[in-house]
Write an enzyme that holds these catalytic residues in place. Sequence first.
Site, PDB file in Angstrom:
ATOM      1  N   TRP A 101       0.827  -1.214   0.000  1.00  0.00           N
ATOM      2  CA  TRP A 101       0.000   0.000   0.000  1.00  0.00           C
ATOM      3  C   TRP A 101       0.856   1.257   0.000  1.00  0.00           C
ATOM      4  CZ3 TRP A 101      -4.423  -0.544  -2.000  1.00  0.00           C
ATOM      5  CH2 TRP A 101      -5.149  -1.726  -1.827  1.00  0.00           C
ATOM      6  N   ASP A 169      -2.015   6.601   6.180  1.00  0.00           N
ATOM      7  CA  ASP A 169      -3.066   5.696   5.703  1.00  0.00           C
ATOM      8  C   ASP A 169      -3.278   4.664   6.806  1.00  0.00           C
ATOM      9  OD1 ASP A 169      -4.593   3.699   4.553  1.00  0.00           O
ATOM     10  OD2 ASP A 169      -3.233   3.310   2.873  1.00  0.00           O
ATOM     11  N   LYS A 193     -12.552  -2.025   6.356  1.00  0.00           N
ATOM     12  CA  LYS A 193     -11.938  -3.057   7.185  1.00  0.00           C
ATOM     13  C   LYS A 193     -12.567  -3.091   8.585  1.00  0.00           C
ATOM     14  CE  LYS A 193      -8.907  -3.178   3.690  1.00  0.00           C
ATOM     15  NZ  LYS A 193      -8.070  -2.286   2.890  1.00  0.00           N
TER      16      LYS A 193
HETATM   17  C1  LIG Z   1      -7.552  -1.759   1.750  1.00  0.00           C
HETATM   18  C2  LIG Z   1      -6.498  -0.736   1.796  1.00  0.00           C
HETATM   19  C3  LIG Z   1      -6.432   0.315   0.873  1.00  0.00           C
HETATM   20  C4  LIG Z   1      -7.378   0.433  -0.302  1.00  0.00           C
HETATM   21  O1  LIG Z   1      -8.602   0.920   0.046  1.00  0.00           O
HETATM   22  P1  LIG Z   1      -9.706   1.214  -1.079  1.00  0.00           P
HETATM   23  O2  LIG Z   1     -10.829   1.714  -0.244  1.00  0.00           O
HETATM   24  O3  LIG Z   1      -9.992  -0.090  -1.760  1.00  0.00           O
HETATM   25  O4  LIG Z   1      -9.172   2.220  -1.996  1.00  0.00           O
HETATM   26  C5  LIG Z   1      -5.437   1.260   1.026  1.00  0.00           C
HETATM   27  N1  LIG Z   1      -4.534   1.192   2.018  1.00  0.00           N
HETATM   28  C6  LIG Z   1      -4.553   0.166   2.917  1.00  0.00           C
HETATM   29  C7  LIG Z   1      -3.533   0.120   4.004  1.00  0.00           C
HETATM   30  C8  LIG Z   1      -5.533  -0.819   2.829  1.00  0.00           C
HETATM   31  O5  LIG Z   1      -5.561  -1.827   3.714  1.00  0.00           O
END
Ligand SMILES: *Cc1c(COP(=O)(O)O)cnc(C)c1O
Length: 358
Positions: A101, A169, A193
């Site tokens: 990511w 993030d 999540k």
């Molecule tokens: C799942 C995830 C994403 C992607 O999220 P989307 O909503 O599908 O764009 C980005 N960063 C991390 C750390 C993730 O676990």
Amino acid sequence: MRVHNFGAGPCALPLEVLEEVRDEFPEYGDTGMTVIEMSHRSAEYQAIHDDAKERVRRVSGAPDDFEILFLQGGATLQFSMVPMNLLSEGNTAGYVVAGSWGEKALADAAALGGYVAWSGKESGYTTMPAPDEIEVRPGTRYLHVTSNETINGIRMVDFPDLGVPLVADMSSDYLARPIDWRLYDIVYGGVQKNLAPAGMALVFVRKSAVEDRPELGAYLRYATHVEGDSLANTPPMFQVYLMGKVLRHLEERGGVEGLQKRSEEKSALVYQAIDASDGFYRSPVDPAVRSHTNVVWRLPTEELEATFVAEAKRAGLVGLKGHRSVGGIRASIYAATEMPAVEALVAFMEEFAADNRP
Ligand SMILES: *Cc1c(COP(=O)(O)O)cnc(C)c1O
């Protein structure tokens, strides 16, 4: 029958919340319609929106100098919006690339001034940097970190306080750990999540970091959403509505602290099973940074890994296949995957190891 869902995202949501939504879905309150049929300009929707926002503020502890935004495009659109809104001629942004990511976030910032401040690629993304290993160049506007690398199964334990604002993030351990707000200009994450269905990012932006950016399209400017209270266009109403309910459920169970404790306990049980398996199961990551939400491990062969996933599925344990980029097994243990599910997984792991030891 509901299975034990260890999917990495989308993933399990609390059953009580799903049942409540089912019961009130056709007719919300006395509106005679579902939430997703009502006007986003109605008083009823505004109440749902405001309630969700207040709960986010309360649970997260975000101080008043942060705006709370509900944006479409998931965490992925934030990979672009962050550099577009914070960078300009002459400044840059450092990216801690500790996994898949972080790589994606940097890819979207590279053309706008993003550089690699630390990379774990050579070690196969199995560890996180110590703060003094991170290179912050002069002119750095922000340092981007990923709190938990969902695919690689590692978490940032200590966030670097290096004199530049952080952008984080936090998608895969969102609200499962306290946030030290002093350090950040932006905290963002996809909600799918721990908090809600996919399709929305929950974004915290420090007010002083919101700039007027007339060169960007309206949706791409944080200023648009701050001014419009995340209602500048039709918001992701179902996600906001459901997130409000998940947050209420979370508040009833001790908020961030409660979730942090449960995440630690649940993941510890799986790590114990790995460590007690005499090498049949093997964790590839640095033990000091093992994720509390995504536990990854390997078996002696890829054939055995495939058998493990297939037999687990027959036993009602689903979503255990590791990401296609790293292979192996991954158990994602988010907020709604409860202890009984983890205990069932551990019992299955013990049985499988006993039956398949070479
Ligand atoms: C799942 C995830 C994403 C992607 O999220 P989307 O909503 O599908 O764009 C980005 N960063 C991390 C750390 C993730 O676990």
